[in-house]
Design a protein around this motif. Structure first.
Motif, mmCIF file in Angstrom:
data_model
loop_
_atom_site.group_PDB
_atom_site.id
_atom_site.type_symbol
_atom_site.label_atom_id
_atom_site.label_comp_id
_atom_site.label_asym_id
_atom_site.label_seq_id
_atom_site.Cartn_x
_atom_site.Cartn_y
_atom_site.Cartn_z
ATOM 1 N N GLN A 69 0.843 -1.184 0.000
ATOM 2 C CA GLN A 69 0.000 0.000 0.000
ATOM 3 C C GLN A 69 0.884 1.241 0.000
ATOM 4 O O GLN A 69 1.736 1.391 0.868
ATOM 5 C CB GLN A 69 -0.904 0.012 1.235
ATOM 6 C CG GLN A 69 -1.847 1.186 1.302
ATOM 7 C CD GLN A 69 -2.976 1.086 0.282
ATOM 8 O OE1 GLN A 69 -3.187 0.026 -0.295
ATOM 9 N NE2 GLN A 69 -3.672 2.175 0.057
ATOM 10 N N GLY A 70 0.668 2.095 -0.976
ATOM 11 C CA GLY A 70 1.486 3.292 -1.081
ATOM 12 C C GLY A 70 1.174 4.298 0.009
ATOM 13 O O GLY A 70 0.026 4.443 0.421
ATOM 14 N N GLN A 71 2.216 4.975 0.449
ATOM 15 C CA GLN A 71 2.058 6.038 1.438
ATOM 16 C C GLN A 71 2.752 7.295 0.947
ATOM 17 O O GLN A 71 3.876 7.227 0.452
ATOM 18 C CB GLN A 71 2.636 5.614 2.791
ATOM 19 C CG GLN A 71 1.853 4.510 3.474
ATOM 20 C CD GLN A 71 2.284 4.279 4.899
ATOM 21 O OE1 GLN A 71 3.452 4.428 5.237
ATOM 22 N NE2 GLN A 71 1.350 3.903 5.750
ATOM 23 N N LEU A 72 2.072 8.406 1.108
ATOM 24 C CA LEU A 72 2.592 9.702 0.694
ATOM 25 C C LEU A 72 2.484 10.650 1.887
ATOM 26 O O LEU A 72 1.396 10.743 2.486
ATOM 27 C CB LEU A 72 1.794 10.274 -0.484
ATOM 28 C CG LEU A 72 1.583 9.358 -1.694
ATOM 29 C CD1 LEU A 72 0.671 10.031 -2.711
ATOM 30 C CD2 LEU A 72 2.910 9.001 -2.320
ATOM 31 N N VAL A 73 3.562 11.345 2.196
ATOM 32 C CA VAL A 73 3.560 12.265 3.323
ATOM 33 C C VAL A 73 4.105 13.612 2.865
ATOM 34 O O VAL A 73 5.285 13.730 2.518
ATOM 35 C CB VAL A 73 4.415 11.736 4.493
ATOM 36 C CG1 VAL A 73 4.400 12.724 5.639
ATOM 37 C CG2 VAL A 73 3.907 10.371 4.947
ATOM 38 N N GLU A 74 3.228 14.604 2.875
ATOM 39 C CA GLU A 74 3.611 15.951 2.462
ATOM 40 C C GLU A 74 4.191 16.732 3.636
ATOM 41 O O GLU A 74 3.834 16.490 4.792
ATOM 42 C CB GLU A 74 2.407 16.729 1.910
ATOM 43 C CG GLU A 74 1.706 16.092 0.741
ATOM 44 C CD GLU A 74 0.514 15.259 1.153
ATOM 45 O OE1 GLU A 74 -0.408 15.072 0.331
ATOM 46 O OE2 GLU A 74 0.496 14.780 2.304
ATOM 47 N N SER A 75 5.040 17.679 3.304
ATOM 48 C CA SER A 75 5.586 18.596 4.299
ATOM 49 C C SER A 75 5.968 19.885 3.600
ATOM 50 O O SER A 75 6.002 19.950 2.369
ATOM 51 C CB SER A 75 6.802 17.983 5.009
ATOM 52 O OG SER A 75 7.835 17.704 4.079
ATOM 53 N N GLY A 76 6.247 20.906 4.407
ATOM 54 C CA GLY A 76 6.724 22.158 3.847
ATOM 55 C C GLY A 76 5.697 23.269 3.768
ATOM 56 O O GLY A 76 6.026 24.397 3.399
ATOM 57 N N GLY A 77 4.452 22.959 4.089
ATOM 58 C CA GLY A 77 3.442 24.005 4.082
ATOM 59 C C GLY A 77 3.658 24.973 5.230
ATOM 60 O O GLY A 77 4.492 24.772 6.112
ATOM 61 N N GLY A 78 2.880 26.062 5.209
ATOM 62 C CA GLY A 78 2.997 27.047 6.269
ATOM 63 C C GLY A 78 2.351 28.348 5.888
ATOM 64 O O GLY A 78 1.590 28.425 4.908
ATOM 65 N N LEU A 79 2.650 29.361 6.671
ATOM 66 C CA LEU A 79 2.122 30.708 6.452
ATOM 67 C C LEU A 79 3.195 31.559 5.783
ATOM 68 O O LEU A 79 4.337 31.614 6.258
ATOM 69 C CB LEU A 79 1.716 31.321 7.790
ATOM 70 C CG LEU A 79 1.229 32.778 7.771
ATOM 71 C CD1 LEU A 79 -0.052 32.904 6.970
ATOM 72 C CD2 LEU A 79 1.027 33.274 9.202
ATOM 73 N N VAL A 80 2.834 32.224 4.708
ATOM 74 C CA VAL A 80 3.780 33.046 3.965
ATOM 75 C C VAL A 80 3.062 34.284 3.451
ATOM 76 O O VAL A 80 1.852 34.239 3.179
ATOM 77 C CB VAL A 80 4.404 32.241 2.802
ATOM 78 C CG1 VAL A 80 3.350 31.814 1.796
ATOM 79 C CG2 VAL A 80 5.534 32.998 2.136
ATOM 80 N N GLN A 81 3.792 35.367 3.332
ATOM 81 C CA GLN A 81 3.195 36.590 2.796
ATOM 82 C C GLN A 81 3.094 36.502 1.278
ATOM 83 O O GLN A 81 3.884 35.814 0.616
ATOM 84 C CB GLN A 81 4.030 37.796 3.187
ATOM 85 C CG GLN A 81 3.874 38.207 4.646
ATOM 86 C CD GLN A 81 4.491 39.562 4.927
ATOM 87 O OE1 GLN A 81 5.537 39.887 4.369
ATOM 88 N NE2 GLN A 81 3.867 40.333 5.790
ATOM 89 N N ALA A 82 2.151 37.223 0.749
ATOM 90 C CA ALA A 82 2.003 37.293 -0.704
ATOM 91 C C ALA A 82 3.315 37.749 -1.329
ATOM 92 O O ALA A 82 3.980 38.656 -0.819
ATOM 93 C CB ALA A 82 0.882 38.243 -1.075
#
Length: 117
Positions: A1-14
């Motif tokens: 079973q494949g697993q995908l784990v995202e990271s790197g998101g957050g709050l950033v200014q335009a």
């Protein structure tokens, strides 16, 4: 079973930048086209970008073309999305997807990207 784990998101200014990463396991990475989708509050989940198995062909939604760059590392089994010149409209949960034969088989849990003014 494949697993995908995202990271790197957050709050950033335009106008700022973020780099999303997707760590994969449980499947043969090079058998799959990889993609990023996103879902903004109150909206449907939309395609953002995709990359073929070798990394030499990429696709972008017109709204991100020229600002986002997708790439993959077939040694580390990783997918990335470089996001530059972020806009308020880019605020969404971003999902990593593994696709084969035109079908999205595996999805990550998502990572939140919030762009502020």
């Amino acid at each position: 079973q494949g697993q995908l784990v995202e990271s790197g998101g957050g709050l950033v200014q335009a106008g700022g930048s973020l780099r999303l990463s997707c760590a994969t396991s449980g499947f043969t990475f090079t058998d799959y086209e990889m993609a990023w989708y996103r879902q903004a509050p109150g909206k449907d989940r939309d395609f953002v970008s995709a990359i073929n198995w070798s990394g030499d062909t990429t696709y972008y939604h017109q709204s991100v073309n020229g600002r986002f760059t997708i790439h993959r590392d077939n040694v580390k089994n990783m997918l990335y999305l470089e996001m530059n010149n972020l806009e308020l409209e880019d605020t969404a949960i971003y999902y990593c997807v593994a696709a084969r034969s035109g079908r999205n088989e595996y999805w990550g849990q998502g990572t939140q990207v919030t762009v502020s003014s």
